[in-house]
Design a protein around this motif. Sequence first.
Motif, PDB file in Angstrom:
ATOM      1  N   HIS A 190     -15.669 -15.581   1.610  1.00 40.29           N
ATOM      2  CA  HIS A 190     -15.969 -14.796   2.809  1.00 40.29           C
ATOM      3  C   HIS A 190     -15.010 -13.612   2.915  1.00 40.29           C
ATOM      4  O   HIS A 190     -13.805 -13.754   2.698  1.00 40.29           O
ATOM      5  N   VAL A 191     -15.544 -12.463   3.277  1.00 41.12           N
ATOM      6  CA  VAL A 191     -14.783 -11.223   3.351  1.00 41.12           C
ATOM      7  C   VAL A 191     -14.792 -10.714   4.793  1.00 41.12           C
ATOM      8  O   VAL A 191     -15.855 -10.465   5.368  1.00 41.12           O
ATOM      9  N   GLU A 192     -13.608 -10.559   5.364  1.00 45.39           N
ATOM     10  CA  GLU A 192     -13.472 -10.052   6.736  1.00 45.39           C
ATOM     11  C   GLU A 192     -12.757  -8.698   6.711  1.00 45.39           C
ATOM     12  O   GLU A 192     -11.535  -8.638   6.568  1.00 45.39           O
ATOM     13  N   PRO A 193     -13.477  -7.582   6.832  1.00 38.68           N
ATOM     14  CA  PRO A 193     -12.815  -6.272   6.868  1.00 38.68           C
ATOM     15  C   PRO A 193     -12.006  -6.113   8.152  1.00 38.68           C
ATOM     16  O   PRO A 193     -12.417  -6.566   9.220  1.00 38.68           O
ATOM     17  N   ARG A 194     -10.861  -5.474   8.052  1.00 35.15           N
ATOM     18  CA  ARG A 194     -10.020  -5.197   9.207  1.00 35.15           C
ATOM     19  C   ARG A 194     -10.246  -3.759   9.673  1.00 35.15           C
ATOM     20  O   ARG A 194     -10.370  -2.843   8.858  1.00 35.15           O
ATOM     21  N   ASP A 195     -10.293  -3.558  10.968  1.00 31.89           N
ATOM     22  CA  ASP A 195     -10.528  -2.233  11.536  1.00 31.89           C
ATOM     23  C   ASP A 195      -9.310  -1.336  11.305  1.00 31.89           C
ATOM     24  O   ASP A 195      -8.168  -1.737  11.547  1.00 31.89           O
ATOM     25  N   LEU A 196      -9.549  -0.105  10.862  1.00 31.49           N
ATOM     26  CA  LEU A 196      -8.451   0.784  10.492  1.00 31.49           C
ATOM     27  C   LEU A 196      -7.637   1.269  11.687  1.00 31.49           C
ATOM     28  O   LEU A 196      -6.484   1.656  11.524  1.00 31.49           O
ATOM     29  N   VAL A 197      -8.212   1.282  12.868  1.00 34.88           N
ATOM     30  CA  VAL A 197      -7.434   1.692  14.036  1.00 34.88           C
ATOM     31  C   VAL A 197      -6.425   0.610  14.402  1.00 34.88           C
ATOM     32  O   VAL A 197      -5.243   0.893  14.654  1.00 34.88           O
ATOM     33  N   ALA A 198      -6.863  -0.627  14.408  1.00 42.17           N
ATOM     34  CA  ALA A 198      -5.967  -1.738  14.742  1.00 42.17           C
ATOM     35  C   ALA A 198      -5.101  -2.165  13.559  1.00 42.17           C
ATOM     36  O   ALA A 198      -4.029  -2.747  13.748  1.00 42.17           O
ATOM     37  N   TRP A 199      -5.566  -1.875  12.343  1.00 42.46           N
ATOM     38  CA  TRP A 199      -4.889  -2.343  11.125  1.00 42.46           C
ATOM     39  C   TRP A 199      -4.860  -1.185  10.118  1.00 42.46           C
ATOM     40  O   TRP A 199      -5.548  -1.212   9.114  1.00 42.46           O
ATOM     41  N   PRO A 200      -4.091  -0.117  10.392  1.00 40.40           N
ATOM     42  CA  PRO A 200      -4.024   0.988   9.430  1.00 40.40           C
ATOM     43  C   PRO A 200      -3.392   0.520   8.126  1.00 40.40           C
ATOM     44  O   PRO A 200      -2.512  -0.347   8.130  1.00 40.40           O
ATOM     45  N   THR A 201      -3.857   1.063   7.033  1.00 41.21           N
ATOM     46  CA  THR A 201      -3.411   0.598   5.717  1.00 41.21           C
ATOM     47  C   THR A 201      -2.406   1.571   5.103  1.00 41.21           C
ATOM     48  O   THR A 201      -1.895   2.466   5.774  1.00 41.21           O
ATOM     49  N   ALA A 202      -2.101   1.390   3.839  1.00 41.65           N
ATOM     50  CA  ALA A 202      -1.090   2.213   3.181  1.00 41.65           C
ATOM     51  C   ALA A 202      -1.534   3.660   3.097  1.00 41.65           C
ATOM     52  O   ALA A 202      -2.726   3.968   2.953  1.00 41.65           O
ATOM     53  N   ALA A 203      -0.579   4.570   3.167  1.00 44.67           N
ATOM     54  CA  ALA A 203      -0.886   5.989   3.013  1.00 44.67           C
ATOM     55  C   ALA A 203      -1.604   6.204   1.684  1.00 44.67           C
ATOM     56  O   ALA A 203      -1.118   5.787   0.635  1.00 44.67           O
ATOM     57  N   GLY A 204      -2.760   6.829   1.739  1.00 41.60           N
ATOM     58  CA  GLY A 204      -3.516   7.099   0.517  1.00 41.60           C
ATOM     59  C   GLY A 204      -4.331   5.939   0.006  1.00 41.60           C
ATOM     60  O   GLY A 204      -4.927   6.044  -1.075  1.00 41.60           O
ATOM     61  N   GLN A 205      -4.414   4.833   0.750  1.00 39.64           N
ATOM     62  CA  GLN A 205      -5.208   3.704   0.258  1.00 39.64           C
ATOM     63  C   GLN A 205      -6.671   4.122   0.116  1.00 39.64           C
ATOM     64  O   GLN A 205      -7.226   4.795   0.966  1.00 39.64           O
ATOM     65  N   GLY A 206      -7.287   3.710  -0.991  1.00 36.61           N
ATOM     66  CA  GLY A 206      -8.665   4.071  -1.273  1.00 36.61           C
ATOM     67  C   GLY A 206      -8.821   5.384  -2.018  1.00 36.61           C
ATOM     68  O   GLY A 206      -9.932   5.769  -2.380  1.00 36.61           O
ATOM     69  N   VAL A 207      -7.701   6.077  -2.256  1.00 41.10           N
ATOM     70  CA  VAL A 207      -7.733   7.374  -2.937  1.00 41.10           C
ATOM     71  C   VAL A 207      -7.227   7.222  -4.368  1.00 41.10           C
ATOM     72  O   VAL A 207      -6.214   6.561  -4.606  1.00 41.10           O
ATOM     73  N   LEU A 208      -7.924   7.838  -5.306  1.00 44.46           N
ATOM     74  CA  LEU A 208      -7.460   7.929  -6.681  1.00 44.46           C
ATOM     75  C   LEU A 208      -6.759   9.268  -6.885  1.00 44.46           C
ATOM     76  O   LEU A 208      -7.216  10.294  -6.372  1.00 44.46           O
ATOM     77  N   ALA A 209      -5.650   9.249  -7.611  1.00 47.08           N
ATOM     78  CA  ALA A 209      -4.908  10.462  -7.933  1.00 47.08           C
ATOM     79  C   ALA A 209      -5.038  10.733  -9.422  1.00 47.08           C
ATOM     80  O   ALA A 209      -4.691   9.878 -10.239  1.00 47.08           O
ATOM     81  N   VAL A 210      -5.556  11.897  -9.759  1.00 47.74           N
ATOM     82  CA  VAL A 210      -5.696  12.288 -11.160  1.00 47.74           C
ATOM     83  C   VAL A 210      -4.536  13.228 -11.475  1.00 47.74           C
ATOM     84  O   VAL A 210      -4.455  14.335 -10.935  1.00 47.74           O
TER      85      VAL A 210
END
Length: 343
Positions: A190-210
Amino acid sequence: MTDAGSAAGLPDVIRLGTRRSALAMAQSGMVARDLEAVTGRRVELVQIVSEGDTTRASLASLGGTGVFATRLREALLAGECDLLVHSLKDLPTAPAPGLVIAATPRRADARDVIITRDGTRLEDLPAGSRVGTGSPRRIAQVRAANPGVEIHDLRGNVDSRMARVRDGELDAIVLAAAGLSRLGADIDLHVEPRDLVAWPTAAGQGVLAVETRADAAPALLEALRRLDDPVTRYAQEVERTILAGIEAGCHAPVGVHAFLDGDRMRVRADVLGADPAQTVATDEDVLIGTISAAGAEGYSRDSGSADGDAPGATPRASDIGHEIARRLLAAGASELISGPSTL
């Protein structure tokens, strides 16, 4: 779509350096396919082994996730490859001498997710439940959501991490949604996504850097620029400027996310304390105007270029980030940063 001009000056085979993990290979493969489409050249993945790949020690004891980038960057500077693909959240905020982040493709899902066997929400896990994560930020967020759980260090690839839940060794783990998506993992948990306003993640999370060398062939730099997403570049620059401004390393207990919607941007930043009552947080709404490809140029600290050179860059992403960092420090954020100031 390729054109003769963009392909001129490129080698017949472009070498892309990558870690050998399944996720790193998947991410690098995505960029490789896009670069092949832009250039008409074949892109070869060159596997590079880092210290972080060969030790079972915790990331904190190794000095943070930047340990994965060091060996890759050495290989790039030594000419073993032509470019690298990183998870941006794993990179130190300070520029790397001789290197440039030439592209940040469109961001994937930046949320964290909680993985469980039966779908029990994190807040509803009974006291003593075992939750796996090695991130100080996630540890603080988990404890704020449910003080009764036990935290266990978590290393290994995505499959081995999920196996610890499936086998009952852990009751829940925290993962990045972007990694699961890029792997195309078949998840029977089971996968429970956390809301980004209440649970902000690491700077740049989800971004790829080339990343490539600053003195790379102009044809390669131009090809990589065609992979860049201006909105993603703007958002990650705000987030990483905040992180740098409060002198927090990428392994510090800081969650930050910039939400862009038309000509406005909302920025949520949390500097987390061991006691949730200590957390310093800000939630800002900023008018930023329209972001164009031209207006995004020069925003990234990683390029070493001057923000003032960016046409239409008002307000600049770095200015917004520095101002938010100033407010966090004024509210006492520096006292909560327990991670290394640099990686």
